[in-house]
Design an enzyme around this catalytic site. Sequence first.
Site, PDB file in Angstrom:
ATOM      1  N   THR A  11      39.883  49.341  98.847  1.00  0.00           N
ATOM      2  CA  THR A  11      40.084  48.454  97.882  1.00  0.00           C
ATOM      3  C   THR A  11      39.095  47.319  97.559  1.00  0.00           C
ATOM      4  O   THR A  11      39.059  46.441  96.889  1.00  0.00           O
ATOM      5  CB  THR A  11      41.359  47.691  98.515  1.00  0.00           C
ATOM      6  OG1 THR A  11      41.103  47.366  99.861  1.00  0.00           O
ATOM      7  CG2 THR A  11      42.611  48.262  98.334  1.00  0.00           C
ATOM      8  N   GLY A  12      37.977  47.692  98.469  1.00  0.00           N
ATOM      9  CA  GLY A  12      36.750  46.452  98.300  1.00  0.00           C
ATOM     10  C   GLY A  12      35.737  47.040  97.314  1.00  0.00           C
ATOM     11  O   GLY A  12      35.863  48.020  96.716  1.00  0.00           O
ATOM     12  N   VAL A  14      32.792  47.924  97.731  1.00  0.00           N
ATOM     13  CA  VAL A  14      31.597  49.236  98.123  1.00  0.00           C
ATOM     14  C   VAL A  14      32.739  50.220  98.137  1.00  0.00           C
ATOM     15  O   VAL A  14      32.369  51.555  97.442  1.00  0.00           O
ATOM     16  CB  VAL A  14      31.054  48.943  99.373  1.00  0.00           C
ATOM     17  CG1 VAL A  14      30.368  50.148  99.848  1.00  0.00           C
ATOM     18  CG2 VAL A  14      29.992  47.666  99.520  1.00  0.00           C
ATOM     19  N   ARG A  39      47.347  44.922 104.768  1.00  0.00           N
ATOM     20  CA  ARG A  39      47.665  44.078 103.845  1.00  0.00           C
ATOM     21  C   ARG A  39      47.768  44.765 102.424  1.00  0.00           C
ATOM     22  O   ARG A  39      48.641  44.430 101.514  1.00  0.00           O
ATOM     23  CB  ARG A  39      46.413  43.294 103.730  1.00  0.00           C
ATOM     24  CG  ARG A  39      46.377  42.231 104.774  1.00  0.00           C
ATOM     25  CD  ARG A  39      45.026  41.382 104.475  1.00  0.00           C
ATOM     26  NE  ARG A  39      43.726  42.061 104.597  1.00  0.00           N
ATOM     27  CZ  ARG A  39      42.942  42.184 105.466  1.00  0.00           C
ATOM     28  NH1 ARG A  39      43.385  41.746 106.791  1.00  0.00           N
ATOM     29  NH2 ARG A  39      42.004  42.824 105.575  1.00  0.00           N
ATOM     30  N   SER A  40      46.915  45.844 102.017  1.00  0.00           N
ATOM     31  CA  SER A  40      46.907  46.469 100.861  1.00  0.00           C
ATOM     32  C   SER A  40      47.585  47.807 100.717  1.00  0.00           C
ATOM     33  O   SER A  40      47.298  48.630  99.904  1.00  0.00           O
ATOM     34  CB  SER A  40      45.584  46.287 100.217  1.00  0.00           C
ATOM     35  OG  SER A  40      44.646  46.856 101.138  1.00  0.00           O
ATOM     36  N   ARG A  99      23.727  50.244 113.134  1.00  0.00           N
ATOM     37  CA  ARG A  99      22.318  50.489 112.609  1.00  0.00           C
ATOM     38  C   ARG A  99      21.167  50.390 113.511  1.00  0.00           C
ATOM     39  O   ARG A  99      20.156  51.080 113.415  1.00  0.00           O
ATOM     40  CB  ARG A  99      22.044  49.326 111.495  1.00  0.00           C
ATOM     41  CG  ARG A  99      23.024  49.706 110.065  1.00  0.00           C
ATOM     42  CD  ARG A  99      22.448  48.425 109.109  1.00  0.00           C
ATOM     43  NE  ARG A  99      23.602  48.329 108.261  1.00  0.00           N
ATOM     44  CZ  ARG A  99      23.949  47.303 107.393  1.00  0.00           C
ATOM     45  NH1 ARG A  99      23.023  46.325 107.593  1.00  0.00           N
ATOM     46  NH2 ARG A  99      24.669  47.378 106.482  1.00  0.00           N
ATOM     47  N   CYS A 130      21.764  46.444 102.234  1.00  0.00           N
ATOM     48  CA  CYS A 130      21.566  46.766 100.719  1.00  0.00           C
ATOM     49  C   CYS A 130      20.178  46.333 100.427  1.00  0.00           C
ATOM     50  O   CYS A 130      19.362  47.092  99.434  1.00  0.00           O
ATOM     51  CB  CYS A 130      22.437  45.764  99.637  1.00  0.00           C
ATOM     52  SG  CYS A 130      22.669  44.130 100.585  1.00  0.00           S
ATOM     53  N   LYS A 215      17.256  41.929 109.563  1.00  0.00           N
ATOM     54  CA  LYS A 215      17.625  43.088 109.356  1.00  0.00           C
ATOM     55  C   LYS A 215      16.424  43.737 108.457  1.00  0.00           C
ATOM     56  O   LYS A 215      16.236  45.067 108.597  1.00  0.00           O
ATOM     57  CB  LYS A 215      19.044  43.256 108.529  1.00  0.00           C
ATOM     58  CG  LYS A 215      20.242  42.899 109.114  1.00  0.00           C
ATOM     59  CD  LYS A 215      21.490  42.753 108.296  1.00  0.00           C
ATOM     60  CE  LYS A 215      22.704  42.260 108.688  1.00  0.00           C
ATOM     61  NZ  LYS A 215      23.808  41.781 107.855  1.00  0.00           N
ATOM     62  N   HIS A 243      20.545  43.464  92.962  1.00  0.00           N
ATOM     63  CA  HIS A 243      19.467  42.604  93.862  1.00  0.00           C
ATOM     64  C   HIS A 243      18.132  42.895  93.378  1.00  0.00           C
ATOM     65  O   HIS A 243      17.725  44.002  93.104  1.00  0.00           O
ATOM     66  CB  HIS A 243      19.618  43.200  95.421  1.00  0.00           C
ATOM     67  CG  HIS A 243      20.763  42.725  96.091  1.00  0.00           C
ATOM     68  ND1 HIS A 243      21.986  42.034  95.577  1.00  0.00           N
ATOM     69  CD2 HIS A 243      21.017  42.819  97.446  1.00  0.00           C
ATOM     70  CE1 HIS A 243      22.692  41.934  96.626  1.00  0.00           C
ATOM     71  NE2 HIS A 243      22.344  42.554  97.629  1.00  0.00           N
TER      72      HIS A 243
END
Length: 340
Positions: A11-12, A14, A39-40, A99, A130, A215, A243
């Site tokens: 649902t996000g 990404v 929640r969803s 990562r 990203c 990062k 970006h």
Amino acid sequence: MGYRVVVAGATGNVGREMLNILAERQFPVDEIAALASRRSLGTEVSFGDKTLTTQDIDTFDFTGWDMALFAIGSDATKTYGPKAAAAGCVVIDNSSLYRYDPEIPLIVPECNPEAIHDYKNKNIIANPNCSTAQMVVALKPLHDRAKIKRVVVSTYQSVSGAGKDGMDELWDQTKAIYNPTTDVEPKKFQKQIAFNVIPQIDVFMEDGSTKEEWKMVVETKKIVDPSIKVTATCVRVPVFVGHSEAVNIEFEEFLDEDEARDILREAPGIMVIDKREDGGYVSPIECAGDFATFISRIRQDSTVENGLNLWCVSDNLRKGAALNAVQIAELLGREVLKKG
Ligand SMILES: NC(=O)c1ccc[n+]([C@@H]2O[C@H](COP(=O)([O-])OP(=O)(O)OC[C@H]3O[C@@H](n4cnc5c(N)ncnc54)[C@H](OP(=O)(O)O)[C@@H]3O)[C@@H](O)[C@H]2O)c1
């Protein structure tokens, strides 16, 4: 025969892009499950011309599923990532949780596809930040030709990099400026983002840099070459998607701007748009929805030995997250699982 694929965080920002890209690239899917939090539960999401109903990740059984593309943030990944991996489902994770684990491969398929075989250490593969992903796609072919010594990068990062709440905050604040009956205080960002820029992404580190800047340093070393020095300034700007980065590169050997342009034209994942005329470069609004990382403004920097400047723009929800994760899934399929 294809794959049984899970998308967690469907649902996000990404997760939705992951579903779009799996369908667009006709990933060989036999069965697909869309997960989110309780929640969803029951929310409908699109997968090509199909509609999927989201399931609760907490009660989902990962046994028998080939791979799970995760985009649920570090906290939730800490709970559900190991659970999926232990059930034999390979996790491709978008959060920063794994990562920097030396046993877990951090992959940008255009740069270090050979790292895929390390997936078996923990059944987990990490997807980079990203801002790093789009930069290393451009750095790698130049590094292979002239060895990069140092990179100075300033980023102009869109609000979608902070999830759907970040996009809502820019939208609501922008409306509130024209309709001052409502007051939208900063919540997701540290200051007003509408008609402003904010030189802070993520938390501050002890040395005064931010975690987003850190990062970029650490991930570039892990993906391309530990010898490359990187210094970054990361800035949030009032752009919804895409970006941008101003990148200054210092090489060991001289690299002519025309040769650099030719190398980048041939490089996988890159599109060079570099005309020295009004508008002859790419801006973020033009890259939204695209797969490529766009490179413009390639020019010599004569203030340092062997220096080059360039402008790098990409859709952060695609190359910066969902596309790279799907490319990793394709690589895993091609090199390891070999179905489909
Ligand atoms: N946006 C980018 O450019 C970008 C780039 C690289 C990496 N990432 C990473 O990708 C991840 C997702 O980012 P996003 O931008 O898609 O965020 P987002 O739009 O805020 O979406 C978050 C997703 O995670 C789910 N979620 C949150 N807490 C959960 C929990 N406890 N259990 C299960 N699901 C949970 C949400 O489900 P509900 O709807 O149920 O809350 C939603 O589907 C983050 O780790 C982020 O750092 C993002």
